[in-house]
Design a protein around this motif. Structure first.
Motif, PDB file in Angstrom:
ATOM      1  N   UNK A 209       2.572   1.710   0.089  1.00 14.31           N
ATOM      2  CA  UNK A 209       1.609   2.772  -0.185  1.00 14.31           C
ATOM      3  C   UNK A 209       1.882   3.354  -1.573  1.00 14.31           C
ATOM      4  N   UNK A 210       0.866   3.935  -2.175  1.00 13.61           N
ATOM      5  CA  UNK A 210       1.067   4.585  -3.453  1.00 13.61           C
ATOM      6  C   UNK A 210      -0.226   4.927  -4.152  1.00 13.61           C
ATOM      7  N   UNK A 211      -0.165   5.948  -4.985  1.00  9.11           N
ATOM      8  CA  UNK A 211      -1.290   6.350  -5.815  1.00  9.11           C
ATOM      9  C   UNK A 211      -0.878   6.335  -7.270  1.00  9.11           C
ATOM     10  N   UNK A 212      -1.049   5.201  -7.973  1.00  5.33           N
ATOM     11  CA  UNK A 212      -0.677   5.144  -9.381  1.00  5.33           C
ATOM     12  C   UNK A 212      -1.333   6.272 -10.168  1.00  5.33           C
TER      13      UNK A 212
ATOM     14  N   UNK B 297       7.108   3.378  -0.580  1.00 12.15           N
ATOM     15  CA  UNK B 297       6.228   4.326  -1.240  1.00 12.15           C
ATOM     16  C   UNK B 297       6.460   4.292  -2.746  1.00 12.15           C
ATOM     17  N   UNK B 298       5.397   4.072  -3.505  1.00 15.43           N
ATOM     18  CA  UNK B 298       5.454   4.103  -4.968  1.00 15.43           C
ATOM     19  C   UNK B 298       4.690   5.321  -5.471  1.00 15.43           C
ATOM     20  N   UNK B 299       5.117   5.875  -6.603  1.00 17.86           N
ATOM     21  CA  UNK B 299       4.472   7.068  -7.158  1.00 17.86           C
ATOM     22  C   UNK B 299       4.377   8.142  -6.067  1.00 17.86           C
TER      23      UNK B 299
ATOM     24  N   UNK C 166      -0.967   4.031 -19.845  1.00 17.79           N
ATOM     25  CA  UNK C 166      -0.632   4.488 -18.493  1.00 17.79           C
ATOM     26  C   UNK C 166      -1.252   3.603 -17.423  1.00 17.79           C
ATOM     27  N   UNK C 167      -2.220   2.776 -17.782  1.00 14.60           N
ATOM     28  CA  UNK C 167      -2.795   1.856 -16.810  1.00 14.60           C
ATOM     29  C   UNK C 167      -1.788   0.809 -16.368  1.00 14.60           C
ATOM     30  N   UNK C 168      -0.670   0.720 -17.059  1.00 13.39           N
ATOM     31  CA  UNK C 168       0.382  -0.193 -16.625  1.00 13.39           C
ATOM     32  C   UNK C 168       0.891   0.144 -15.227  1.00 13.39           C
ATOM     33  N   UNK C 169       0.623   1.342 -14.754  1.00  9.12           N
ATOM     34  CA  UNK C 169       1.035   1.691 -13.397  1.00  9.12           C
ATOM     35  C   UNK C 169       0.364   0.793 -12.369  1.00  9.12           C
ATOM     36  N   UNK C 170      -0.843   0.320 -12.657  1.00  8.09           N
ATOM     37  CA  UNK C 170      -1.509  -0.621 -11.752  1.00  8.09           C
ATOM     38  C   UNK C 170      -0.768  -1.955 -11.735  1.00  8.09           C
ATOM     39  N   UNK C 171      -0.340  -2.384 -12.917  1.00 10.83           N
ATOM     40  CA  UNK C 171       0.408  -3.634 -13.004  1.00 10.83           C
ATOM     41  C   UNK C 171       1.705  -3.544 -12.214  1.00 10.83           C
ATOM     42  N   UNK C 172       2.376  -2.404 -12.317  1.00 12.03           N
ATOM     43  CA  UNK C 172       3.637  -2.234 -11.592  1.00 12.03           C
ATOM     44  C   UNK C 172       3.417  -2.259 -10.082  1.00 12.03           C
ATOM     45  N   UNK C 173       2.334  -1.633  -9.625  1.00 13.51           N
ATOM     46  CA  UNK C 173       2.021  -1.673  -8.189  1.00 13.51           C
ATOM     47  C   UNK C 173       1.828  -3.121  -7.744  1.00 13.51           C
TER      48      UNK C 173
ATOM     49  N   UNK D 296      -3.623   1.556  -1.551  1.00 18.87           N
ATOM     50  CA  UNK D 296      -3.568   2.094  -2.910  1.00 18.87           C
ATOM     51  C   UNK D 296      -4.631   3.172  -3.025  1.00 18.87           C
ATOM     52  N   UNK D 297      -4.217   4.331  -3.521  1.00 18.13           N
ATOM     53  CA  UNK D 297      -5.134   5.470  -3.667  1.00 18.13           C
ATOM     54  C   UNK D 297      -5.310   5.795  -5.129  1.00 18.13           C
ATOM     55  N   UNK D 298      -6.531   6.229  -5.506  1.00 19.53           N
ATOM     56  CA  UNK D 298      -6.779   6.626  -6.888  1.00 19.53           C
ATOM     57  C   UNK D 298      -8.001   7.538  -6.932  1.00 19.53           C
ATOM     58  N   UNK D 299      -8.250   8.143  -8.085  1.00 26.19           N
ATOM     59  CA  UNK D 299      -9.466   8.939  -8.244  1.00 26.19           C
ATOM     60  C   UNK D 299     -10.673   8.025  -8.131  1.00 26.19           C
ATOM     61  N   UNK D 300     -11.815   8.613  -7.742  1.00 22.53           N
ATOM     62  CA  UNK D 300     -12.973   7.760  -7.500  1.00 22.53           C
ATOM     63  C   UNK D 300     -13.579   7.231  -8.785  1.00 22.53           C
TER      64      UNK D 300
END
Length: 421
Positions: free
Chosen positions: A75-78, A5-7, A101-108, A122-126
């Motif tokens: 699993x994770x929601x950056x 689990x990330x984030x 902060x978009x670097x969180x996608x790179x880390x995932x 991967x979960x995120x806002x729509x």
């Protein structure tokens, strides 16, 4: 089955995967309050506290006791700020991938490449998948193609925006999900199982939406919890607004007094729950007059917010209300995670186990009591009565009354910058 689990946050995704038979073998979270809350409620989770950019994939695998290729699911929601619709409406546009902060996608993607799980979510806002503003989605898809080239995997990705209420969650909440299989197995998102009253019929296999009353109707009307009073300039106006309505009740097109112009505030301004409808989206950082509020004209308690997020019973908190609200408002409803986790087991992991009924779905409570009576307009607001200009544009939404069952109403109609009083 094992999950990395990330984030992790407070564990909304993890609770759902736990209900579907997965073990959180390793979790990564930066926020100290969230980490303390996870340790308080799930001490068995192997938690790595810190910035994911400073935690190697090897350290994550070592914490989980696994080798690359062994995890069943990642699993994770950056953090979603670069793709937030609220940011788009307030600022005129979102920074998206130009935001650090978009670097969180790179880390995932980095952890996905290095751990090579059998499946991922991967979960995120729509806002991530907005047409014409989908750089984040394209970045993820291109990154996964690169992983396949470098690691020899065959990850395929299916993505979709889901409304949690359509799967039994007693809350309107839309999120984007990307789900993929290392072996190239295409994922089929489950069909909605619940619908609004206007859509329901005896020949339809779907059930009516679970409601706020289903979720919290058995809890005390006035919980023994501090800081639930609604203060600020507008707190005393809340008793004059009917259940399921907001400040629009007090406009020229509503049934109350003309205190505001039409659509000159956030939709969630003075928004009140209705017993017979799902809740509106729980906010992470609401202002003093931003709902949804309880039909008893107060803020929601920690237990009530947990119920509306379909978290497991009995969670404890060792922090203030602001932190509780932030963690709960940022989380994924656990029932929706449970539904998706079951489908990942069945479709992508080829598991034939019979899991029985969903564990986190709230029971149906009936009968539903009548709406609460309205209070009189306090004298201090009467000087505000008069002609107020409406918002100048029509925006994306019609002027008809919205209910949580409406498809258009599942989006946040932030048609103007918020007014702060």
């Amino acid at each position: 089955m094992t999950a990395i689990s990330l984030y992790t946050g407070i564990g909304g995704l993890d609770f759902g995967f736990e209900a579907a038979g997965f073990e959180t073998a390793a979790a990564v979270e930066l926020d100290a309050v969230a980490c303390r809350t996870v340790r308080l409620n799930r001490p068995e989770w192997a938690l790595l506290e810190g910035d994911i950019h400073n935690i190697s994939s090897e350290a994550i695998l070592a914490k989980a006791g696994l080798r690359a290729g062994e995890p069943d699911v990642l699993i994770g929601g950056p953090p979603c700020q670069p793709f937030s619709k609220s940011s788009y409406w307030v600022n005129g546009d979102a920074l998206r991938l130009d935001d650090p902060r978009a670097d969180t996608l790179t880390a995932y993607l980095r952890v996905l490449r290095d751990t090579r799980p059998k499946a991922f979510l991967l979960e995120n806002v729509y806002g991530l998948v907005y047409k014409g503003k989908d750089e984040g989605l394209r970045y993820l898809l291109e990154g996964i193609e690169q992983i396949n080239r470098e690691a020899g995997t065959r990850y395929t990705v299916t993505w979709k925006v889901l409304n949690a209420a359509q799967y039994g969650v007693p809350q309107i909440r839309e999120r984007a999900f990307l789900i993929g299989s290392r072996e190239g197995i295409p994922f089929q998102f489950p069909a909605p199982t619940h619908c609004s009253k206007s859509e329901f019929s005896l020949i339809d296999a779907r059930e009516p939406f679970r409601t706020a009353w289903d979720a919290i109707g058995d809890l005390p009307r006035m919980p023994n919890e501090s800081s639930l009073a609604v203060g600020g300039k507008w707190g005393d106006l809340l008793p004059t607004i009917p259940e399921g309505q907001n400040y629009l009740w007090h406009t020229a097109r509503g049934g109350g007094s003309q205190l505001f112009g039409w659509r000159t505030r956030y939709w969630s301004f003075l928004l009140k729950l209705a017993k017979d409808q799902p809740s509106w989206t729980i906010q992470a950082q609401p202002g003093s007059a931003i709902g949804p509020f309880h039909w008893c004209n107060r803020k929601l308690s920690s237990t009530e917010m947990c119920r509306l997020q379909t978290f497991p019973e009995g969670l404890e908190f060792d922090c203030g209300r602001t932190d509780v609200q932030r963690m709960l408002g940022n989380a994924v409803p656990s029932l929706l995670a449970e539904v998706l986790a079951r489908e990942i087991r069945r479709q992508l992991l080829r598991d034939k186990s019979r899991l029985g009924p969903l564990k986190l779905i709230p029971p149906v409570r009936s009968p539903v009591p009548k709406p609460e009576p309205l209070g009189p307009l306090p004298a201090k607001y009467r000087q505000q009565i008069g002609d107020h200009a409406d918002h100048p544009g029509e925006g994306r939404f019609s002027a008809r009354k919205k209910s949580p069952g409406d498809s258009a109403a599942t989006e946040l109609p932030l048609l103007s910058a918020p007014t702060v009083d």
